[in-house]
Design a protein around this motif. Structure first.
Motif, PDB file in Angstrom:
ATOM      1  N   SER A   1      34.658  40.585  61.656  1.00  0.00           N
ATOM      2  CA  SER A   1      35.789  41.403  62.080  1.00  0.00           C
ATOM      3  C   SER A   1      35.296  42.810  62.365  1.00  0.00           C
ATOM      4  O   SER A   1      34.135  43.140  62.097  1.00  0.00           O
ATOM      5  CB  SER A   1      36.856  41.432  60.981  1.00  0.00           C
ATOM      6  N   ASP A   2      36.181  43.647  62.891  1.00  0.00           N
ATOM      7  CA  ASP A   2      35.798  45.030  63.148  1.00  0.00           C
ATOM      8  C   ASP A   2      35.457  45.758  61.858  1.00  0.00           C
ATOM      9  O   ASP A   2      34.665  46.703  61.857  1.00  0.00           O
ATOM     10  CB  ASP A   2      36.925  45.760  63.878  1.00  0.00           C
ATOM     11  N   PHE A   3      36.059  45.326  60.755  1.00  0.00           N
ATOM     12  CA  PHE A   3      35.832  45.996  59.481  1.00  0.00           C
ATOM     13  C   PHE A   3      34.654  45.413  58.716  1.00  0.00           C
ATOM     14  O   PHE A   3      34.070  46.075  57.862  1.00  0.00           O
ATOM     15  CB  PHE A   3      37.095  45.922  58.625  1.00  0.00           C
ATOM     16  N   PHE A   4      34.315  44.157  59.020  1.00  0.00           N
ATOM     17  CA  PHE A   4      33.178  43.511  58.355  1.00  0.00           C
ATOM     18  C   PHE A   4      32.313  42.798  59.390  1.00  0.00           C
ATOM     19  O   PHE A   4      32.369  41.581  59.534  1.00  0.00           O
ATOM     20  CB  PHE A   4      33.667  42.518  57.287  1.00  0.00           C
ATOM     21  N   PRO A   5      31.511  43.569  60.121  1.00  0.00           N
ATOM     22  CA  PRO A   5      30.616  42.964  61.111  1.00  0.00           C
ATOM     23  C   PRO A   5      29.527  42.150  60.420  1.00  0.00           C
ATOM     24  O   PRO A   5      29.360  42.221  59.194  1.00  0.00           O
ATOM     25  CB  PRO A   5      30.045  44.178  61.838  1.00  0.00           C
ATOM     26  N   SER A   6      28.782  41.409  61.192  1.00  0.00           N
ATOM     27  CA  SER A   6      27.754  40.521  60.636  1.00  0.00           C
ATOM     28  C   SER A   6      26.749  41.264  59.767  1.00  0.00           C
ATOM     29  O   SER A   6      26.262  40.739  58.762  1.00  0.00           O
ATOM     30  CB  SER A   6      27.021  39.797  61.772  1.00  0.00           C
ATOM     31  N   SER A   7      26.422  42.488  60.133  1.00  0.00           N
ATOM     32  CA  SER A   7      25.439  43.254  59.364  1.00  0.00           C
ATOM     33  C   SER A   7      25.913  43.512  57.936  1.00  0.00           C
ATOM     34  O   SER A   7      25.120  43.484  56.992  1.00  0.00           O
ATOM     35  CB  SER A   7      25.151  44.582  60.055  1.00  0.00           C
ATOM     36  N   LEU A   8      27.222  43.745  57.765  1.00  0.00           N
ATOM     37  CA  LEU A   8      27.761  43.972  56.427  1.00  0.00           C
ATOM     38  C   LEU A   8      27.853  42.675  55.636  1.00  0.00           C
ATOM     39  O   LEU A   8      27.683  42.660  54.413  1.00  0.00           O
ATOM     40  CB  LEU A   8      29.141  44.627  56.502  1.00  0.00           C
ATOM     41  N   LYS A   9      28.113  41.571  56.326  1.00  0.00           N
ATOM     42  CA  LYS A   9      28.240  40.295  55.639  1.00  0.00           C
ATOM     43  C   LYS A   9      26.932  39.891  54.948  1.00  0.00           C
ATOM     44  O   LYS A   9      26.931  39.177  53.956  1.00  0.00           O
ATOM     45  CB  LYS A   9      28.688  39.207  56.617  1.00  0.00           C
ATOM     46  N   LYS A  10      25.826  40.354  55.478  1.00  0.00           N
ATOM     47  CA  LYS A  10      24.533  40.047  54.868  1.00  0.00           C
ATOM     48  C   LYS A  10      24.380  40.695  53.496  1.00  0.00           C
ATOM     49  O   LYS A  10      23.513  40.299  52.710  1.00  0.00           O
ATOM     50  CB  LYS A  10      23.397  40.519  55.797  1.00  0.00           C
ATOM     51  N   LEU A  11      25.212  41.701  53.213  1.00  0.00           N
ATOM     52  CA  LEU A  11      25.114  42.422  51.941  1.00  0.00           C
ATOM     53  C   LEU A  11      26.071  41.878  50.882  1.00  0.00           C
ATOM     54  O   LEU A  11      26.117  42.391  49.772  1.00  0.00           O
ATOM     55  CB  LEU A  11      25.414  43.909  52.177  1.00  0.00           C
ATOM     56  N   LEU A  12      26.828  40.839  51.216  1.00  0.00           N
ATOM     57  CA  LEU A  12      27.804  40.302  50.266  1.00  0.00           C
ATOM     58  C   LEU A  12      27.120  39.680  49.058  1.00  0.00           C
ATOM     59  O   LEU A  12      26.006  39.152  49.140  1.00  0.00           O
ATOM     60  CB  LEU A  12      28.680  39.249  50.956  1.00  0.00           C
ATOM     61  N   LYS A  13      27.835  39.743  47.923  1.00  0.00           N
ATOM     62  CA  LYS A  13      27.340  39.166  46.675  1.00  0.00           C
ATOM     63  C   LYS A  13      28.172  37.942  46.304  1.00  0.00           C
ATOM     64  O   LYS A  13      29.240  37.704  46.861  1.00  0.00           O
ATOM     65  CB  LYS A  13      27.415  40.219  45.561  1.00  0.00           C
ATOM     66  N   GLY A  14      27.684  37.195  45.331  1.00  0.00           N
ATOM     67  CA  GLY A  14      28.407  36.020  44.874  1.00  0.00           C
ATOM     68  C   GLY A  14      29.794  36.353  44.394  1.00  0.00           C
ATOM     69  O   GLY A  14      30.739  35.577  44.574  1.00  0.00           O
ATOM     70  N   SER A  15      29.951  37.530  43.791  1.00  0.00           N
ATOM     71  CA  SER A  15      31.262  37.925  43.273  1.00  0.00           C
ATOM     72  C   SER A  15      32.277  38.124  44.399  1.00  0.00           C
ATOM     73  O   SER A  15      33.473  37.942  44.200  1.00  0.00           O
ATOM     74  CB  SER A  15      31.141  39.210  42.446  1.00  0.00           C
ATOM     75  N   ASP A  16      31.799  38.498  45.602  1.00  0.00           N
ATOM     76  CA  ASP A  16      32.708  38.651  46.740  1.00  0.00           C
ATOM     77  C   ASP A  16      33.322  37.308  47.121  1.00  0.00           C
ATOM     78  O   ASP A  16      34.515  37.210  47.414  1.00  0.00           O
ATOM     79  CB  ASP A  16      31.962  39.232  47.946  1.00  0.00           C
ATOM     80  N   TYR A  17      32.499  36.268  47.097  1.00  0.00           N
ATOM     81  CA  TYR A  17      32.989  34.928  47.434  1.00  0.00           C
ATOM     82  C   TYR A  17      33.906  34.390  46.337  1.00  0.00           C
ATOM     83  O   TYR A  17      34.932  33.759  46.621  1.00  0.00           O
ATOM     84  CB  TYR A  17      31.813  33.985  47.663  1.00  0.00           C
ATOM     85  N   ALA A  18      33.541  34.640  45.093  1.00  0.00           N
ATOM     86  CA  ALA A  18      34.380  34.173  43.984  1.00  0.00           C
ATOM     87  C   ALA A  18      35.726  34.888  43.982  1.00  0.00           C
ATOM     88  O   ALA A  18      36.771  34.282  43.730  1.00  0.00           O
ATOM     89  CB  ALA A  18      33.654  34.405  42.657  1.00  0.00           C
ATOM     90  N   ASP A  19      35.698  36.180  44.270  1.00  0.00           N
ATOM     91  CA  ASP A  19      36.931  36.961  44.315  1.00  0.00           C
ATOM     92  C   ASP A  19      37.848  36.441  45.418  1.00  0.00           C
ATOM     93  O   ASP A  19      39.056  36.267  45.227  1.00  0.00           O
ATOM     94  CB  ASP A  19      36.584  38.434  44.555  1.00  0.00           C
ATOM     95  N   ALA A  20      37.280  36.166  46.587  1.00  0.00           N
ATOM     96  CA  ALA A  20      38.068  35.645  47.702  1.00  0.00           C
ATOM     97  C   ALA A  20      38.622  34.260  47.377  1.00  0.00           C
ATOM     98  O   ALA A  20      39.761  33.935  47.720  1.00  0.00           O
ATOM     99  CB  ALA A  20      37.218  35.589  48.970  1.00  0.00           C
ATOM    100  N   ALA A  21      37.823  33.438  46.691  1.00  0.00           N
ATOM    101  CA  ALA A  21      38.276  32.097  46.321  1.00  0.00           C
ATOM    102  C   ALA A  21      39.457  32.172  45.367  1.00  0.00           C
ATOM    103  O   ALA A  21      40.414  31.396  45.479  1.00  0.00           O
ATOM    104  CB  ALA A  21      37.128  31.315  45.679  1.00  0.00           C
ATOM    105  N   ALA A  22      39.404  33.106  44.424  1.00  0.00           N
ATOM    106  CA  ALA A  22      40.503  33.266  43.481  1.00  0.00           C
ATOM    107  C   ALA A  22      41.764  33.726  44.185  1.00  0.00           C
ATOM    108  O   ALA A  22      42.870  33.235  43.922  1.00  0.00           O
ATOM    109  CB  ALA A  22      40.112  34.267  42.387  1.00  0.00           C
ATOM    110  N   LYS A  23      41.611  34.673  45.088  1.00  0.00           N
ATOM    111  CA  LYS A  23      42.766  35.165  45.846  1.00  0.00           C
ATOM    112  C   LYS A  23      43.340  34.069  46.733  1.00  0.00           C
ATOM    113  O   LYS A  23      44.558  33.944  46.891  1.00  0.00           O
ATOM    114  CB  LYS A  23      42.365  36.387  46.673  1.00  0.00           C
ATOM    115  N   LEU A  24      42.458  33.267  47.326  1.00  0.00           N
ATOM    116  CA  LEU A  24      42.913  32.168  48.176  1.00  0.00           C
ATOM    117  C   LEU A  24      43.733  31.168  47.362  1.00  0.00           C
ATOM    118  O   LEU A  24      44.773  30.690  47.812  1.00  0.00           O
ATOM    119  CB  LEU A  24      41.710  31.467  48.798  1.00  0.00           C
ATOM    120  N   ARG A  25      43.272  30.860  46.162  1.00  0.00           N
ATOM    121  CA  ARG A  25      43.999  29.919  45.307  1.00  0.00           C
ATOM    122  C   ARG A  25      45.369  30.492  44.939  1.00  0.00           C
ATOM    123  O   ARG A  25      46.361  29.769  44.888  1.00  0.00           O
ATOM    124  CB  ARG A  25      43.189  29.603  44.054  1.00  0.00           C
ATOM    125  N   GLY A  26      45.423  31.792  44.697  1.00  0.00           N
ATOM    126  CA  GLY A  26      46.702  32.427  44.382  1.00  0.00           C
ATOM    127  C   GLY A  26      47.674  32.341  45.548  1.00  0.00           C
ATOM    128  O   GLY A  26      48.855  32.028  45.372  1.00  0.00           O
TER     129      GLY A  26
END
Length: 338
Positions: A155-180
């Protein structure tokens, strides 16, 4: 505007100037008007930008609150491609599968929120069914930032270059929010049967200063409140163990506060959980009794349905496959909007 060529372009320019002058009289608008005027003057494609603004004022702007129109103008003035941004606003407002309230909520979220949604990402790179997008749009707690962050589509706010810096906690946090989100949408999309013939009549309602997921009403007009907690088995086990040890975690405390606020309204209160809670249900009832919430009725919904809704959401948001593998209990004590 004098540099616009042709009578049609000059007429559009005059119309835009008239609308901008009207808006300039509103509070906090002068800076926005100046930014738009500057962009017109400096832009390489003045006529097309003016035409897009004229279209906005004569159509979409009439359906939006003044502060949202100001936000749209400010974002357009600052955008790398103002024509594309305005076209995406027009797309949202013209999406027939969504209610007018949902369309306006998405535009508001795109231009006034400190954590805005990228309309280009939503339009071109995601594929959410209308009913799901409707539910997410109308929920002010939807955390679009977390979903854009872990989406496979930049996205404009999270281009591919920023996605390379994501941590496991970012994915876990998104998964929890998705479940909610899935837990709440399940009650809207799957037609979950509620006690006493109660039906959902409102979402994200205020109860003594706390936000409760749903307001309910039966055929006689009697009202009730429903809070949904889509925690998985491990999360319930951990939360209830901490509560029994008189060391409740923050999210459990938050749930108790929400239920007490709901109870203070004098309406019947329901707490919906996935049937994944299993044997922990007895412990939950005991914890509610200890918190003077014995009158709260615990109802269960299908974990299979919840997972199905979660899967559709994950695909629609183009979320990375890794989010399907993390578990809710992996995340830190963060607000998961569930």
């Amino acid at each position: 505007m004098t540099k616009l060529r042709g009578p049609a372009a000059r007429a559009q320019g005059a119309s835009v100037v008239e609308q901008l002058e009207k808006l300039a009289k509103a509070s906090k608008m002068p800076d926005t008007i100046y930014a738009v005027a500057r962009r017109i003057a400096e832009g390489a494609d003045k006529a097309k930008f003016v035409a897009a603004l004229d279209k906005l004022f004569k159509g979409t702007a009439r359906a939006l609150d003044e502060e949202v129109v100001a936000g749209v103008l400010r974002r357009a003035a600052d955008a790398v491609d103002p024509l594309a941004f305005l076209d995406n606003v027009e797309w949202v407002m013209g999406r027939k599968g969504l209610s007018a309230a949902a369309r306006k909520a998405l535009v508001r979220r795109a231009v006034l929120s400190p954590n805005p949604i990228d309309l280009r990402w939503l339009r071109e790179l995601t594929d959410l069914p209308d009913k799901m997008l409707e539910g997410m749009a109308l929920d002010p707690a939807t955390n679009w930032k977390s979903f854009m962050k872990v989406s496979n589509k930049p996205s404009d706010f999270f281009p591919s270059s920023l996605k390379k810096l994501l941590k496991g906690s970012d994915y876990a946090d998104a998964a929890a929010k998705l479940r909610g989100v899935a837990g709440e949408l399940m009650f809207i999309l799957e037609g979950v049967e509620l006690p006493g013939g109660l039906k959902i009549v409102a979402r994200q309602v205020d109860a003594a200063g706390k936000v409760i997921d749903f307001a309910l009403q039966d055929a006689s007009g009697a009202r009730a409140l429903l809070e949904v907690k889509a925690w998985n088995t491990r999360r319930w086990t951990r939360e209830l163990a901490a509560a029994r040890a008189h060391k409740p975690k923050r999210l459990f405390v938050r749930m108790i506060e929400q239920l007490k606020a709901a109870q203070s309204t004098g309406q019947p209160v329901y707490l919906a959980v996935s049937d994944a809670i299993g044997t922990n249900r007895k412990a939950l009832v005991a914890a509610l009794r200890e918190a003077n919430l014995a009158d709260v009725t615990v109802v269960t919904a299908s974990e299979a349905n919840l997972k199905e809704v979660s899967s559709t959401l994950r695909k629609g948001l183009a979320m990375a496959a890794v989010t399907a593998m993390v578990t809710v209990d992996q995340i830190n004590e963060e607000d998961n909007d569930d």
